[in-house]
Design a protein around this motif. Structure first.
Motif, PDB file in Angstrom:
ATOM      1  N   LEU A 221       0.833  -1.200   0.000  1.00 15.91           N
ATOM      2  CA  LEU A 221       0.000   0.000   0.000  1.00 15.91           C
ATOM      3  C   LEU A 221       0.869   1.253   0.000  1.00 15.91           C
ATOM      4  O   LEU A 221       0.609   2.214  -0.729  1.00 15.91           O
ATOM      5  N   PHE A 222       1.919   1.221   0.808  1.00 14.18           N
ATOM      6  CA  PHE A 222       2.832   2.359   0.905  1.00 14.18           C
ATOM      7  C   PHE A 222       3.538   2.604  -0.424  1.00 14.18           C
ATOM      8  O   PHE A 222       3.557   3.739  -0.931  1.00 14.18           O
ATOM      9  N   TYR A 223       4.109   1.556  -1.012  1.00 19.55           N
ATOM     10  CA  TYR A 223       4.885   1.719  -2.245  1.00 19.55           C
ATOM     11  C   TYR A 223       3.994   2.147  -3.408  1.00 19.55           C
ATOM     12  O   TYR A 223       4.379   3.004  -4.218  1.00 19.55           O
ATOM     13  N   THR A 224       2.805   1.577  -3.489  1.00 15.93           N
ATOM     14  CA  THR A 224       1.869   1.970  -4.544  1.00 15.93           C
ATOM     15  C   THR A 224       1.492   3.442  -4.408  1.00 15.93           C
ATOM     16  O   THR A 224       1.475   4.194  -5.388  1.00 15.93           O
ATOM     17  N   ALA A 225       1.206   3.854  -3.173  1.00 15.80           N
ATOM     18  CA  ALA A 225       0.868   5.267  -2.938  1.00 15.80           C
ATOM     19  C   ALA A 225       2.041   6.174  -3.301  1.00 15.80           C
ATOM     20  O   ALA A 225       1.855   7.264  -3.865  1.00 15.80           O
TER      21      ALA A 225
END
Length: 309
Positions: A221-225
């Motif tokens: 979720l962090f990397y995609t964001a």
């Protein structure tokens, strides 16, 4: 051998070294750890590296962990092994890695001695040239290269990447601007999610995610964001989960390893909060704080089902 020089990018998995009550490598738990990371979509497995207590493994255990990684991944993702320490051991590990059929290795710093740039070049070139495997240099501790030294190593086609664990972004800019995409640039800073917003604009498009061992959906979720420019989600995850975990991690030396095992035990994996000296297990107060953060992470950001992933 005409080897494919393809480097893992994205979120990279670093399994731990699970131990039985008798202190032996727990192959079943290691298999579970690796399957969990691969099933969660991590792009590569780095076995017997820092998170895998590389410093504390015998050569037989090193072989054992690579065997489990190869058998478990079954070619689904690339497998890289850690090599390093004294030059004799590093060359033996490189030979074993090639024999076992891994895709490459991460070269950790030499043992204890801080060498001059020429000495580092000799150390790294000796290991890199010893096999045809892809090689990634880990920049940290007593293995910090200057630009000219790194450029001298570019003559080896086996050298495919640099993983930075120093955090000197002035130097990283010099590297990426002068070398460009000849190498793949990986963020290897402690708890890399903390610093990845600063690394991504420099051309670092992969990082080692320790917390993926127990909250991989948060890493994703962090990397995609981050790559989509969703600053709101990046900031929320930093404030609510990543920085609080990092605060615990920084409380004790060795928590870089033991906190992973604690987190895995908390989420129900068959990995005990058991490490080898000089690393210490996570203390009860810190363990409970981590459990609260993990519970919050799963409540606010539920993990997707297999069908949704």
């Amino acid at each position: 051998m005409n080897r494919r020089r393809q480097i893992p990018k994205g979120i990279l998995g670093f399994p731990v070294a699970p131990f039985t009550e008798q202190g032996c490598i727990d192959e079943k738990a290691l298999n579970e750890n690796i399957n969990f990371l691969v099933d969660e979509g991590l792009e590569a497995i780095f076995i017997a590296c820092g998170s895998g207590e590389f410093h504390a493994l015998s050569m037989d255990e090193y072989r054992q962990m690579i065997d489990v990684a190869i058998e478990t991944t079954k070619g689904r993702v690339p497998v890289y092994a850690g090599v390093g320490g004294n030059i004799t051991a590093a060359l033996e590990q490189a030979r074993i890695s090639e024999e076992k059929g891994v895709d490459g290795y991460l070269i950790l710093p030499p043992y204890l001695i801080a060498g001059e740039q020429k000495g580092l070049i000799d150390y790294l070139s000796t290991i890199i040239s010893s096999t045809d495997l892809n090689a990634i240099v880990y920049q940290r501790d007593n293995a910090i290269l200057e630009l000219k030294a790194l450029q001298k190593l570019l003559g080896f086609p086996q050298l495919v990447g640099l993983k930075d664990g120093v955090g000197n972004n002035e130097q990283n800019i010099l590297f990426t601007q002068n070398i460009g995409d000849r190498l793949t640039w990986l963020n290897g800073m402690p708890m890399a999610e903390v610093t990845m917003p600063a690394y991504l604009p420099l051309g670092f498009n992969g990082y080692s995610s320790a917390i993926s061992n127990y909250i991989p959906h948060i890493s994703r979720l962090f990397y995609t964001a981050l790559i989509e420019g969703d600053k709101k989600t990046v900031n929320e995850l930093h404030r609510e989960i990543i920085l609080p975990i990092n605060k615990i991690r920084n409380k004790r030396k060795g928590y870089a390893v033991s906190l992973l095992k604690a987190g895995m035990e908390i989420v129900g994996m068959d990995v005990k909060n058991k490490v080898r000296p000089p690393v210490i297990p996570v203390e009860r107060e810190d363990y409970e704080q981590l459990a609260s953060i993990i519970e919050y992470a799963y409540d606010k950001y539920p993990r997707a089902s297999k069908q949704e992933r």
